[in-house]
Design a protein around this motif. Structure first.
Motif, short mmCIF file in Angstrom:
data_model
loop_
_atom_site.label_atom_id
_atom_site.label_comp_id
_atom_site.label_asym_id
_atom_site.label_seq_id
_atom_site.Cartn_x
_atom_site.Cartn_y
_atom_site.Cartn_z
N THR A 1 0.84 -1.19 0.00
CA THR A 1 0.00 0.00 0.00
C THR A 1 0.88 1.24 0.00
O THR A 1 1.87 1.30 0.72
CB THR A 1 -0.90 0.04 1.26
OG1 THR A 1 -1.55 -1.22 1.38
CG2 THR A 1 -1.93 1.15 1.15
N THR B 1 0.68 5.09 0.91
CA THR B 1 -0.21 6.00 1.64
C THR B 1 0.38 7.40 1.73
O THR B 1 1.56 7.57 2.02
CB THR B 1 -0.43 5.46 3.07
OG1 THR B 1 -0.78 4.08 2.98
CG2 THR B 1 -1.54 6.21 3.77
N CYS C 1 -4.33 10.18 0.84
CA CYS C 1 -5.05 9.09 0.15
C CYS C 1 -4.22 7.81 0.27
O CYS C 1 -3.06 7.85 0.70
CB CYS C 1 -5.32 9.41 -1.30
SG CYS C 1 -3.85 9.60 -2.26
N ALA C 2 -4.83 6.70 -0.09
CA ALA C 2 -4.13 5.42 -0.03
C ALA C 2 -4.36 4.65 -1.32
O ALA C 2 -5.50 4.54 -1.78
CB ALA C 2 -4.64 4.61 1.16
N PHE C 3 -3.29 4.18 -1.92
CA PHE C 3 -3.38 3.36 -3.12
C PHE C 3 -3.05 1.93 -2.74
O PHE C 3 -1.97 1.67 -2.19
CB PHE C 3 -2.41 3.88 -4.19
CG PHE C 3 -2.70 5.30 -4.62
CD1 PHE C 3 -3.69 5.57 -5.55
CD2 PHE C 3 -1.99 6.36 -4.07
CE1 PHE C 3 -3.96 6.88 -5.94
CE2 PHE C 3 -2.25 7.67 -4.46
CZ PHE C 3 -3.24 7.93 -5.40
N GLU C 4 -3.98 1.02 -3.03
CA GLU C 4 -3.85 -0.36 -2.55
C GLU C 4 -3.33 -1.31 -3.64
O GLU C 4 -3.52 -1.07 -4.83
CB GLU C 4 -5.23 -0.89 -2.12
CG GLU C 4 -5.94 -0.07 -1.07
CD GLU C 4 -5.35 -0.22 0.33
OE1 GLU C 4 -4.58 -1.19 0.53
OE2 GLU C 4 -5.66 0.61 1.19
N ALA C 5 -2.72 -2.40 -3.19
CA ALA C 5 -2.31 -3.47 -4.10
C ALA C 5 -3.53 -3.98 -4.85
O ALA C 5 -4.63 -4.02 -4.30
CB ALA C 5 -1.66 -4.59 -3.30
N THR D 1 -5.08 -2.67 -7.30
CA THR D 1 -5.98 -1.68 -7.87
C THR D 1 -5.29 -0.87 -8.96
O THR D 1 -4.09 -0.62 -8.93
CB THR D 1 -6.55 -0.70 -6.83
OG1 THR D 1 -5.47 0.04 -6.25
CG2 THR D 1 -7.30 -1.43 -5.74
N SER E 1 -5.55 2.72 -10.47
CA SER E 1 -6.12 4.04 -10.20
C SER E 1 -5.71 5.03 -11.27
O SER E 1 -4.59 4.99 -11.77
CB SER E 1 -5.62 4.57 -8.85
OG SER E 1 -5.86 3.64 -7.83
N ASN F 1 3.93 0.38 2.47
CA ASN F 1 3.72 -0.74 3.38
C ASN F 1 4.04 -0.37 4.83
O ASN F 1 4.68 -1.13 5.54
CB ASN F 1 4.60 -1.92 2.97
CG ASN F 1 3.76 -2.95 2.27
OD1 ASN F 1 2.56 -2.76 2.08
ND2 ASN F 1 4.38 -4.05 1.89
N ILE G 1 4.77 -1.46 -6.92
CA ILE G 1 4.11 -0.17 -7.12
C ILE G 1 4.56 0.39 -8.45
O ILE G 1 5.76 0.54 -8.71
CB ILE G 1 4.44 0.80 -5.97
CG1 ILE G 1 3.89 0.24 -4.66
CG2 ILE G 1 3.87 2.19 -6.26
CD1 ILE G 1 4.26 1.04 -3.44
N CYS H 1 0.14 -2.36 -7.37
CA CYS H 1 -0.57 -1.12 -7.11
C CYS H 1 -0.20 -0.18 -8.26
O CYS H 1 0.95 0.22 -8.39
CB CYS H 1 -0.07 -0.58 -5.76
SG CYS H 1 -0.58 1.07 -5.37
#
Ligand SMILES: Nc1ncnc2c1ncn2[C@@H]1O[C@H](COP(=O)(O)OP(=O)(O)OP(=O)(O)O)[C@@H](O)[C@H]1O
Ligand SMILES: [Mg+2]
Length: 225
Positions: A2, A4, A27-31, A33, A35, A66, A161, A193
């Protein structure tokens, strides 16, 4: 994995003026996904990506990968192992062949040459480039082919990422769709991600979440997931 951001702000300061390019972004970008990051020219998208890649340091706020704060992290290691960036102008090494371009980050990670070459061939195949391309220099490729080499390099390096700044900006519709499919696959199949800056509404429509930058501020546009 993640990524963040918490209350992240960044300004460009010159002798004459200060530009507040990123303002209090959280904001948070997750595994897993995919975006999209949209917004007008000059709204701060590239700056935000540079912060997320560790290329710029925030004036205030924290960015964590992470749970590990980037401020504390070894940025070189982070860039080698966790975060990679795909640029609009591909940033391939002009004097290295296609195969060498993809092998380069692997050799940096001290992967044995033979293994690196095998992996490079495998990932080039994944982006639709066969042996006929291996020995060419980037200048001998079309824009779409260069972008695919850049993506193969990212794929091979195995970072979880992946940040891309207008990766389809120079490509025609079909090539753009192929690149988007590849990036989407990296998120949905490989669990990466993936964050893509784009002006293209066709790409944004396919994203799991769309974020909008407006004069340095970030808002969640829509969440389809
Ligand atoms: N090196 C710099 N020095 C000073 N100001 C800068 C610098 N780079 C960008 N800026 C300013 O910061 C703001 C955000 O720029 P940024 O490149 O992040 O926008 P962007 O959303 O990526 O735009 P575009 O869609 O045109 O690529 C703009 O006002 C820009 O003029
Ligand atoms: Mg930009």
């Amino acid at each position: 994995m993640t990524l963040t951001l918490e209350n992240v702000s960044f300004s460009y300061r010159t002798r004459y003026q200060t530009v507040n390019a990123v303002k209090d972004v959280s904001c948070a970008f997750e595994a897993g996904t995919f975006s999209a990051l949209v917004g007008r020219s000059g709204s701060g998208k590239t700056t935000l990506l540079s912060l997320m890649a560790g290329l710029e340091k925030p004036d205030s706020g924290t960015i964590t990968v992470n749970g590990e704060s980037m401020a504390q992290a070894d940025i070189d290691r982070l860039r080698r192992e966790q975060v990679s960036v795909i640029y609009q102008n591909y940033n391939l090494f002009p004097l290295l062949t296609v195969l060498e371009n993809v092998m380069y980050p692997l050799l940096l990670k001290k992967m044995p040459r033979k293994e690196a070459e095998q992996l490079a061939r495998k990932t080039l195949a994944r982006v639709g480039l066969d042996a006929g391309y291996y020995k060419r220099l980037p200048a001998m490729l079309s824009g779409g082919e260069q972008q695919r080499v850049a993506i193969a390099r990212t794929l091979a390096s195995g970072t979880e990422i992946i940040l891309a700044d207008e990766p389809t900006g120079n490509l025609d519709g079909e090539n753009a769709r192929n690149i988007v499919d590849l990036l989407k696959g990296l998120a949905h199949e490989d669990g990466c991600c993936v964050v893509v800056v784009t002006h293209d509404t066709g790409i944004a429509d396919q994203a799991d979440a769309v974020y909008r930058m407006d004069s340095g501020a970030l808002t969640l546009d829509q969440d389809l997931g």
